[in-house]
Scaffold this active site. Structure first.
Site, PDB file in Angstrom:
ATOM      1  N   TYR A  57      -7.940  -4.936  22.533  1.00 22.19           N
ATOM      2  CA  TYR A  57      -6.527  -5.239  22.297  1.00 22.19           C
ATOM      3  C   TYR A  57      -6.342  -6.744  22.164  1.00 22.19           C
ATOM      4  CZ  TYR A  57      -3.737  -0.996  22.558  1.00 22.19           C
ATOM      5  OH  TYR A  57      -3.121   0.187  22.271  1.00 22.19           O
ATOM      6  N   GLU A  59      -2.897  -8.359  21.202  1.00 21.57           N
ATOM      7  CA  GLU A  59      -1.530  -8.700  20.814  1.00 21.57           C
ATOM      8  C   GLU A  59      -1.309 -10.206  20.864  1.00 21.57           C
ATOM      9  OE1 GLU A  59      -2.155  -5.998  22.582  1.00 21.57           O
ATOM     10  OE2 GLU A  59      -0.547  -4.501  22.405  1.00 21.57           O
ATOM     11  N   ASP A 204       4.466  -8.753  -4.543  1.00 25.96           N
ATOM     12  CA  ASP A 204       3.522  -7.818  -3.923  1.00 25.96           C
ATOM     13  C   ASP A 204       2.399  -7.627  -4.931  1.00 25.96           C
ATOM     14  OD1 ASP A 204       2.041  -5.681  -3.084  1.00 25.96           O
ATOM     15  OD2 ASP A 204       3.727  -4.301  -2.839  1.00 25.96           O
ATOM     16  N   THR A 231      -2.539  -5.897  -0.311  1.00 29.57           N
ATOM     17  CA  THR A 231      -3.469  -5.092   0.481  1.00 29.57           C
ATOM     18  C   THR A 231      -4.867  -5.663   0.268  1.00 29.57           C
ATOM     19  OG1 THR A 231      -3.567  -3.504  -1.329  1.00 29.57           O
ATOM     20  CG2 THR A 231      -2.124  -2.963   0.528  1.00 29.57           C
ATOM     21  N   LYS A 234      -8.018  -2.890  -2.429  1.00 29.04           N
ATOM     22  CA  LYS A 234      -7.992  -2.483  -3.844  1.00 29.04           C
ATOM     23  C   LYS A 234      -8.968  -3.390  -4.611  1.00 29.04           C
ATOM     24  CE  LYS A 234      -3.373  -0.428  -3.657  1.00 29.04           C
ATOM     25  NZ  LYS A 234      -2.637  -0.843  -2.458  1.00 29.04           N
ATOM     26  N   ARG A 240      -9.222  -1.184   4.557  1.00 29.70           N
ATOM     27  CA  ARG A 240      -7.804  -0.875   4.342  1.00 29.70           C
ATOM     28  C   ARG A 240      -6.961  -1.753   5.259  1.00 29.70           C
ATOM     29  NH1 ARG A 240      -8.260   3.673   1.275  1.00 29.70           N
ATOM     30  NH2 ARG A 240      -6.024   3.695   1.019  1.00 29.70           N
TER      31      ARG A 240
HETATM   32  N1  DSN Z   1      -1.331   4.158  -2.977  1.00 29.11           N
HETATM   33  C1  DSN Z   1      -1.273   2.887  -3.665  1.00 29.11           C
HETATM   34  C2  DSN Z   1      -1.637   3.027  -5.096  1.00 29.11           C
HETATM   35  O1  DSN Z   1      -2.350   3.960  -5.407  1.00 29.11           O
HETATM   36  O2  DSN Z   1      -1.246   2.220  -5.913  1.00 29.11           O
HETATM   37  C3  DSN Z   1       0.028   2.234  -3.501  1.00 29.11           C
HETATM   38  O3  DSN Z   1       0.530   2.491  -2.252  1.00 29.11           O
END
Ligand code: DSN
Length: 422
Positions: A57, A59, A204, A231, A234, A240
């Site tokens: 943990y 925090e 974003d 994120t 990707k 993730r």
């Molecule tokens: N699930 C993501 C995507 O496939 O673009 C977005 O949240």
């Protein structure tokens, strides 16, 4: 830590889960993954993500935590922060968001009161659920005014109209970003609109975070943007997770909004894997990798269009394409996704701009090239895969054709091992 030994232990203690993992490994190896938001991560990410940091943990933030024993968590999080700042050329980074949705929620909650207005992109034109779709909690708490792409103009956004809407609705945030928009943005136009009404600029870039890091797509910070969210799993190829990057003046309000505002204990195992990912993305090879993702996307898009596919925006400037399968082949998005699944080409059903059909039965599919590029595939393989796709979509009932494509695809995939699995 002996990763193989742990895997053998799982085989004995929980064979059902073990077998599901082995099945997924086979699925990822034998077929081709074309979902544009997915990737094959690094072996080092598997190791860090499954490491002892799962136990801890933490925090708070480096140097100011609410629990003891933070010598190593502080090292890991500080490295992730410094690497993120260097890679994205920004003044502050928060690497604690658990994933994309909480990352955007923490940003809205930092700046907005219930009922405040945000300008965001309509879902069917490429935006994300968290950009204000009425089914999302954010869409209920805040007043999202959603803009669209210009019909028949290859995805152009009408900035005169956006300026007019901004003056009428007085947004606190002008948000750009997308999950199914195959072009780049002209961030300076969004900045002009935001400056005119005194709004914060937020991008974003979850889908294209890796492409910005590699320097092959525009970086919103070069255009004076205030906040950039991305994120990490990707095009960036990491675990993730999510990051909020911002100007120094917003550092405190963003950090407080993530913790304690929205989240509790950060996932330090994920943060160590993010640090590893960012170090990889700082290497020169990563630039070339991202350039190849774009070349592969262009080659795939051209092959698909040459063989009868209607792509939204008539091509791509990034890693993805959205195909109107109904207009192209008289086959809905769900049917197209299913028939491609049969030959182990994985895509996802996708709404097209102002789709008359609902998201579970939409008119198209979405596809992209990060996974194939990670396996080392290049333009020739993309052309072959594009031809297989259109052949199958033109003749979805032809069992002989599907068997042939599946066999040939499996043969091709054997020559391109999956990092971290093979
Ligand atoms: N699930 C993501 C995507 O496939 O673009 C977005 O949240």
């Amino acid at each position: 830590m002996d990763y193989n030994k742990h895997f053998e232990l799982l085989k004995k203690t929980d064979p059902d889960i073990y077998n599901a993992l082995i099945g997924e490994e086979r699925r990822e190896k034998n077929g081709i993954e074309l979902i544009p938001s997915e990737n094959y991560t690094y072996p080092e990410v598997f190791v860090t993500n499954g490491s002892v940091l799962t136990n801890k943990y933490a925090e708070g933030y480096p140097g100011r935590r609410y629990y003891g024993g933070q010598k190593y968590t502080d090292i890991v999080e500080s490295l992730a922060i410094e690497r993120a700042k260097k890679l994205f050329k920004c003044e502050h980074a928060n690497v604690q968001p658990l994933s994309g949705s909480p990352m955007n929620q923490a940003t809205y909650l930092a700046f907005l009161k219930p009922g405040d207005t945000v300008l965001g992109m309509d879902l069917s034109h490429g935006g994300h659920l968290t950009h204000g779709h009425p089914v999302s909690h954010m869409g209920k708490i805040f007043n999202f005014v959603r803009y669209k792409t210009h019909p028949n103009e290859k995805g152009r956004i009408d900035f005169d109209e956006l300026m007019k809407v901004a003056k009428e609705t007085k947004p606190k945030i002008v948000l750009c970003g997308y999950t199914s928009y195959p072009r780049d943005y002209d961030y300076s136009d969004f900045k002009k609109v935001a400056d005119e009404v005194g709004a914060i600029t937020m991008a974003d870039v979850s889908h294209i975070g890796g492409l910005i890091a590699g320097g092959v797509m525009r970086n919103p910070f070069d255009y004076g943007f205030d906040i950039v969210t991305t994120t990490t799993h990707k095009s960036l190829r990491g675990p993730r997770g999510g990051m909020i990057l911002c100007k120094k003046e917003f550092a405190d309000i963003i950090d407080k909004s993530v913790f304690p505002g929205l989240q509790g204990g950060p996932h330090m195992n994920t943060i160590s894997a993010i640090a590893v990912t960012l170090e990889k993305a700082l290497q020169p090879e990563f630039k070339e990798y991202t350039a190849q993702i774009l070349r592969n996307a262009k080659a795939l898009a051209e092959t698909l269009m040459k063989n009868g596919a209607k792509l939204i925006t008539d091509g791509t400037d990034n890693h993805m394409m959205v195909m109107d399968t109904t207009a192209s082949f008289g086959l809905g998005g769900t049917e197209s996704e299913n028939v491609l699944d049969e030959v182990e080409i994985t895509t996802n059903k996708q709404v097209i701009p102002d789709d008359p059909n609902p998201p579970l039965r939409p008119s198209g599919i979405r596809l992209g090239t990060p996974c194939a590029t990670t396996r080392g595939m290049k333009e020739d393989e993309m052309k072959q895969i594009g031809k297989w796709m259109t052949d199958v979509l033109k003749s979805p009932e032809d069992k002989e054709l599907k068997a042939k494509v599946k066999t040939e695809l499996e043969e091709l995939c054997k020559d391109f091992p999956v990092p971290g699995i093979d």
